[in-house]
Design a protein around this motif. Structure first.
Motif, short mmCIF file in Angstrom:
data_model
loop_
_atom_site.label_atom_id
_atom_site.label_comp_id
_atom_site.label_asym_id
_atom_site.label_seq_id
_atom_site.Cartn_x
_atom_site.Cartn_y
_atom_site.Cartn_z
N THR A 53 0.85 -1.20 0.00
CA THR A 53 0.00 0.00 0.00
C THR A 53 0.88 1.23 0.00
O THR A 53 1.82 1.34 0.80
CB THR A 53 -0.92 0.02 1.23
OG1 THR A 53 -1.73 -1.15 1.21
CG2 THR A 53 -1.81 1.25 1.22
N LEU A 54 0.57 2.18 -0.92
CA LEU A 54 1.24 3.47 -0.96
C LEU A 54 0.28 4.52 -0.45
O LEU A 54 -0.90 4.54 -0.81
CB LEU A 54 1.68 3.81 -2.38
CG LEU A 54 2.67 2.85 -3.03
CD1 LEU A 54 3.00 3.31 -4.44
CD2 LEU A 54 3.93 2.74 -2.21
N THR A 55 0.77 5.42 0.38
CA THR A 55 -0.07 6.45 1.01
C THR A 55 0.48 7.81 0.68
O THR A 55 1.70 8.03 0.67
CB THR A 55 -0.10 6.27 2.54
OG1 THR A 55 -0.58 4.96 2.83
CG2 THR A 55 -1.01 7.29 3.19
N CYS A 56 -0.49 8.75 0.44
CA CYS A 56 -0.12 10.13 0.15
C CYS A 56 -1.12 11.04 0.86
O CYS A 56 -2.33 10.82 0.81
CB CYS A 56 -0.15 10.36 -1.37
SG CYS A 56 0.45 11.99 -1.84
N ARG A 57 -0.62 12.09 1.53
CA ARG A 57 -1.49 13.04 2.25
C ARG A 57 -1.00 14.44 1.95
O ARG A 57 0.21 14.70 2.02
CB ARG A 57 -1.45 12.76 3.75
CG ARG A 57 -2.43 13.62 4.55
CD ARG A 57 -2.25 13.39 6.03
NE ARG A 57 -2.39 11.99 6.37
CZ ARG A 57 -1.86 11.43 7.46
NH1 ARG A 57 -1.14 12.17 8.27
NH2 ARG A 57 -2.04 10.15 7.70
N SER A 58 -1.95 15.37 1.65
CA SER A 58 -1.57 16.73 1.28
C SER A 58 -2.60 17.71 1.81
O SER A 58 -3.77 17.37 2.03
CB SER A 58 -1.48 16.86 -0.24
OG SER A 58 -1.19 18.17 -0.62
N THR A 59 -2.16 18.98 1.97
CA THR A 59 -3.04 20.07 2.39
C THR A 59 -2.48 21.36 1.84
O THR A 59 -1.25 21.53 1.76
CB THR A 59 -3.15 20.15 3.92
OG1 THR A 59 -4.06 21.18 4.28
CG2 THR A 59 -1.80 20.46 4.58
N PRO A 60 -3.29 22.34 1.46
CA PRO A 60 -4.72 22.16 1.11
C PRO A 60 -4.78 21.57 -0.30
O PRO A 60 -4.05 21.99 -1.17
CB PRO A 60 -5.26 23.56 1.15
CG PRO A 60 -4.09 24.42 0.78
CD PRO A 60 -2.86 23.73 1.27
N ALA A 61 -5.62 20.63 -0.51
CA ALA A 61 -5.71 19.97 -1.80
C ALA A 61 -7.17 19.71 -2.14
O ALA A 61 -7.96 19.34 -1.28
CB ALA A 61 -4.93 18.67 -1.80
N THR A 62 -7.50 19.93 -3.40
CA THR A 62 -8.86 19.60 -3.86
C THR A 62 -8.90 18.17 -4.37
O THR A 62 -9.93 17.50 -4.22
CB THR A 62 -9.28 20.57 -4.97
OG1 THR A 62 -8.32 20.49 -6.03
CG2 THR A 62 -9.34 22.00 -4.46
N GLN A 63 -7.79 17.71 -4.96
CA GLN A 63 -7.77 16.34 -5.45
C GLN A 63 -6.34 15.80 -5.35
O GLN A 63 -5.37 16.55 -5.42
CB GLN A 63 -8.22 16.27 -6.94
CG GLN A 63 -9.65 16.64 -7.18
CD GLN A 63 -10.64 15.68 -6.55
OE1 GLN A 63 -10.31 14.53 -6.32
NE2 GLN A 63 -11.84 16.15 -6.27
N ILE A 64 -6.19 14.46 -5.15
CA ILE A 64 -4.90 13.77 -5.16
C ILE A 64 -5.08 12.48 -5.94
O ILE A 64 -6.04 11.74 -5.69
CB ILE A 64 -4.40 13.44 -3.74
CG1 ILE A 64 -4.29 14.69 -2.87
CG2 ILE A 64 -3.04 12.74 -3.80
CD1 ILE A 64 -3.87 14.42 -1.45
N TYR A 65 -4.15 12.25 -6.87
CA TYR A 65 -4.20 11.00 -7.63
C TYR A 65 -2.76 10.49 -7.83
O TYR A 65 -1.80 11.27 -7.78
CB TYR A 65 -4.88 11.21 -8.99
CG TYR A 65 -6.36 11.41 -8.84
CD1 TYR A 65 -7.19 10.30 -8.72
CD2 TYR A 65 -6.92 12.69 -8.84
CE1 TYR A 65 -8.57 10.48 -8.57
CE2 TYR A 65 -8.27 12.86 -8.69
CZ TYR A 65 -9.12 11.75 -8.56
OH TYR A 65 -10.45 11.92 -8.39
N PHE A 66 -2.65 9.18 -8.01
CA PHE A 66 -1.35 8.53 -8.24
C PHE A 66 -1.12 8.33 -9.72
O PHE A 66 -2.05 8.05 -10.48
CB PHE A 66 -1.30 7.16 -7.54
CG PHE A 66 -0.88 7.24 -6.11
CD1 PHE A 66 0.46 7.27 -5.77
CD2 PHE A 66 -1.83 7.30 -5.08
CE1 PHE A 66 0.86 7.32 -4.45
CE2 PHE A 66 -1.44 7.38 -3.77
CZ PHE A 66 -0.08 7.39 -3.43
N LYS A 67 0.12 8.46 -10.09
CA LYS A 67 0.57 8.13 -11.44
C LYS A 67 1.70 7.12 -11.30
O LYS A 67 2.67 7.35 -10.58
CB LYS A 67 1.07 9.39 -12.15
CG LYS A 67 1.60 9.11 -13.56
CD LYS A 67 2.22 10.35 -14.17
CE LYS A 67 1.14 11.36 -14.54
NZ LYS A 67 1.71 12.53 -15.29
#
Length: 896
Positions: A61-75
């Motif tokens: 499992t890969l995890t990503c957390r961000s702020t402030p963000a409207t959307q997050i996606y993996f490539k």
């Protein structure tokens, strides 16, 4: 799914941003605005994806957390991950009120294997806000594995006791790289708990000195997150070769009378052979013929004649048990050895007491009184003569008698000399020569009669001539004859110097070894004469108990005999091979006790002035002050891997070569003169000669071996018979300091006997350390370069010097200097300033603990400057202190 339905499912994507594609190049825009207060902020990542390993078939499992963000996606690998594969969680940071978005995706083994072999599989997180986008770091996803077979497994060995053991191990290929540990008999080896083990950076195991307890099965273990692999076990057997015990005493002769036999035995127990070690060679029992003396029974002699009849009317006769006398266990004579018989009345004398008896008694009393008076007179004369030897030295010729080792010979009739004194007539020391007297009558000369350092001697003058006795020496010799030797020593050691000394002191030197013994004046009590020896022990004769990082830094020096009484310390000078960085060392002075064990008597830097030992460590020399003679050695323990020993590298080759083979020997020895002398003497016997200037190499305590290699040989004329690229000397053979004459031989072969020109480069270096190279270019048949072993053996000093000839400073002048500087001076112009000028102020507390600090300082100066001492420089220092009387040093031989 139609285009409209696809737009509805992606309604959460931010407006005006590219969307992941599914089966075509479709995009959609959706508005999901941020609050106005955060609309101008770029997203930043609170958590970024990390590199992970897939173990077997378990997804990661890969995890990503961000702020402030409207959307997050993996490539992943340049392609967007499908929205359905994202697990999205939205929260608000309670501290800042910013929206926080967290996204997780799972990566399976199948996804990674699709691109396996092309490139590493990677994923990256992209976060959007109304202001812009941010990309996270790349996280690489790899499939973990560990192959089964080791690339190199350890091999079993049989090694001798104390030998170094190397077990090699190259673990199996794996991702991530496998960690390696070693087991002995299924138990983990911890080098920190047992420093005799050392694991190298390339996973090999080194047993520094094999012990019997090190016998066992050794296994290399490799492990990572996937698996744990074990190599096949390597059996290490530490064997001990047998050694003979000392011979027992001979048994009693088998015959009681006449010829018989006796025997003695020894056993193979010193040590006993173990683990397949070789048994002792030779006989365990020796027999020898013997002859027992037969017992002799005693026999009486004839009776003597009867004595005259005594006053008690009895007469006597006797006999002795002498024909033969009893011997070898024979019986004694039986019966009486004395008979008595009463006399007849006519033979018995009549005794009458009268005036004759009174006269007899008076005569006996008078004789007794005379004998008593004579004995008193003899005692007084003996005491006066003995006190005469310790009289004021200013009027005694013994001050100027540099007598050499002397021998006592039987007195011939008519000869009053009991000692034959051999003055040194060839000495070249710069001691004062001339007449000590006031020089009022000499122009352009200074007067010595007014100074406190030297006053005119009574009754004119006394001339000092380098050990030559002026006038009649009979008085001195007769007084000296009453003194006794301490001990007579055997003279069978070529590495030993002997000398006979009294209270005037002297010096013993072992030429070309850097070893000497200075016996200061007054160190030997007055009235005593000692025969003293100085010797250097060969390392194979003695084995010091060294532990851990300890190493021998000096020769093992003996002086004696032990137990002699000294009233002040003597100075032993010897070379050492430590570097000039004392902070890297803990250096100890060791002394061998009477029982044979070695004891630490001094730790440099923590000396106690109350102890009978003190040490000054110079760049290449050690000066040991000791009030007890014995066997000494300097041992260093490295405190860091930066500690280094100085090695001397010497190259030798045959002086004459008539074959195709030509050998070059490279010696790597501690940089002390005694070992260099030993190598020179050995090569002289082998017919070798020095072929290049010696080089010094700093050898560090880094556990790395010393390597030697030869390069740049002209292939058309020469070739090396060395099968490998280099030769190697193990680290511990060098660091222990107990291996003698360590060397490697390079055997070269010329393709034609007519080839005589040799040019090559020889390199010596410590792995990951310092190195030296020798560039050789010479003719092996007629090498005329001025290189000879003798250029290192230039010390022609006399082995034994006694009396004033052993010192630079004349005895009388020395006494005056001490009396002038020993007393404290308010302005500091005393012995303390002398020590400061001579750069000896580190030893102030040691000097202050002595009855005469100045004399100890002068002793040290004498030990340092015997060959190169300049009395004028010492006089200049005395003048700086304010003692103008020191100008007496400047008297030249011509003025004397």
């Amino acid at each position: 799914m139609g285009f409209l339905e696809y737009q509805i499912r992606l309604s959460h994507y931010p407006s005006s941003l590219p969307l992941p594609t599914m089966g075509g190049e479709h995009t959609a825009t959706v508005t999901h605005p941020l609050p106005a207060a955060f609309s101008d902020l770029l997203p930043h990542f609170l958590v970024e994806p990390d590199d992970v390993y897939i173990v077997k078939n378990k997804p990661v499992t890969l995890t990503c957390r961000s702020t402030p963000a409207t959307q997050i996606y993996f490539k992943c690998n340049g392609e967007w991950v499908h929205q359905d594969d994202h697990l999205i969680e939205r929260t608000v940071d309670p501290a800042t009120g910013l929206p926080v978005m967290q996204v997780k995706i799972d990566i399976s083994r199948q996804q990674v294997e699709k691109i396996f072999g092309l490139e590493d599989y990677w994923c990256q997180c992209v976060a959007w806000s109304t202001t812009g986008t941010q990309k996270s770091q790349k996280a690489y996803v790899r499939i973990a594995y560990l192959r089964k077979n080791f690339e190199e497994e350890p091999l079993g060995k049989e090694v001798a006791l104390d030998q170094e053991v190397l077990l090699r191990c190259h673990p199996p290929e794996g991702v991530p790289t496998a960690e390696v540990e070693w087991q002995k008999n299924e138990e983990l080896i911890d080098p920190k708990a047992d420093p005799n083990f050392f694991i190298t950076v390339d996973h090999n195991l080194i047993i520094k000195q094999a012990r019997l307890a090190d016998t066992g099965n050794y296994t290399c273990v490799a492990k990572n997150i996937v698996a744990r692999r074990k190599s096949s076990s390597a059996a290490v057997i530490v064997y001990v070769n047998g050694g003979w015990s000392t011979w027992a005493t001979w048994s009693a002769c088998s015959a009681i009378c006449g010829r018989g036999w006796q025997k003695r035995s020894r056993s193979c127990t010193n040590p006993a052979p173990l683990n397949g070690g070789t048994a002792c060679e030779g006989q365990s029992v020796q027999t020898s013929a013997c002859t027992a003396t037969c017992p002799v029974d005693g026999g009486w002699s004839e009776w003597s004649k009867w004595s005259a009849c005594g006053t008690d009317c009895t007469m006597w006769r006797s006999r002795e048990c002498t024909q033969p006398a009893p011997g070898t266990g024979g019986k004694a004579c039986q019966g009486l050895d004395l008979q008595s018989l009463n006399c007849t009345s006519e033979q018995c004398p009549q005794t009458v007491s009268g005036a004759e008896d009174v006269a007899l008694y008076v005569g006996i009393v008078a004789v007794a009184l005379c004998l008593t008076l004579l004995l008193v007179v003899l005692v007084l004369v003996y005491r006066r003569k003995k006190a005469g030897l310790d009289a004021d030295v200013a009027d005694s010729s013994i001050l100027t008698t540099g007598f050499q080792p002397m021998s006592i010979k039987p007195t011939k009739p008519g000869n009053s000399h009991l000692l034959t004194i051999q003055p040194d007539l060839t000495t070249t020391t710069t001691s004062y020569q001339g007449t000590l007297r006031s020089r009022h009558d000499m122009a352009q000369k200074f007067s010595m009669s007014n100074g406190p350092l030297l006053e005119p001697l009574p009754n004119g003058s006394q001339t000092l001539h380098n050990g030559k006795l002026p006038g009649e020496p009979g008085d001195f010799v007769s007084r000296l004859s009453s003194q006794s030797y301490f001990k007579t020593l055997p003279r069978d050691n070529v590495n030993t110097s002997y000398g006979t000394f009294n209270f005037l002191g002297g010096r013993l030197t072992l030429p070309n070894t850097g070893i000497s013994l200075l016996i200061p004046p007054e160190a030997i009590p007055r009235g005593k004469i000692y025969e003293i020896y100085l010797t250097v022990q060969r390392k194979e004769d003695l084995r010091l108990p060294l532990a851990g990082c300890q190493t021998l830094l000096s020769p093992v020096v003996s002086c004696g005999p032990p137990g002699v009484v000294l009233t002040r310390p003597v100075i032993i000078s010897m070379d050492h091979c430590s570097d000039a960085c004392p902070e890297n060392w803990a250096i100890r002075l060791k002394k061998q006790s009477y029982e044979g064990s070695w004891e630490d008597v001094l730790l440099l830097g923590e000396e106690l002035v109350s102890e009978p030992y003190y040490c000054q460590l110079e760049a290449e020399t050690c000066r040991v002050f000791t009030e007890q003679l014995g066997r000494f050695a300097l041992v260093g323990e490295s405190l860091s891997m930066a500690a280094a020993k100085r090695l001397k590298l010497l190259l030798f080759a045959p002086a004459y070569c008539s074959t195709l083979e030509y050998s070059i020997r490279v010696y790597c020895t501690d940089d002390t003169q005694d070992l260099i002398k030993e190598v020179m003497q050995m090569e002289a016997q082998l017919g070798g000669r020095l072929i290049d200037e010696p080089h010094v190499l700093l050898f560090k305590d880094s556990y790395h071996n010393l390597r030697l290699s030869i390069h740049d040989l002209p292939q058309a004329h020469w070739r090396s018979k060395l099968l490998t690229g280099y030769q190697e000397i193990p680290f511990y053979h060098i660091w222990s300091g107990s291996q003698r004459s360590l060397h490697c031989t390079f055997t070269l072969e010329r393709l034609s006997v007519s080839t005589c020109e040799l040019s090559c480069t020889l390199c010596v270096w410590q792995v990951e350390g310092e190195g030296q190279s020798f560039s050789l270019d010479f003719n092996i048949s007629k090498d005329n370069r001025p290189l000879d072993s003798d250029f290192l053996l230039v010390d022609n000093s006399t082995p034994a010097l006694a009396g004033p000839s052993a010192f630079q400073i004349p005895y009388l002048i020395r006494q005056k200097i001490c009396s002038s500087l020993d007393a404290p001076c308010p302005n500091g112009a005393d012995w303390r300033l002398l020590a400061q000028r001579l750069k000896l102020d580190r030893h102030m507390s040691f000097f202050a603990s002595k009855a005469s600090p100045t004399s100890v300082i002068l002793d040290l100066w004498e030990a340092q400057h015997f060959h190169s001492g300049n009395l004028n420089q010492l006089a200049a220092i005395m003048a700086e202190i304010g003692k103008q009387e020191a100008m007496i040093f400047l008297v030249s031989d011509g003025e004397c």
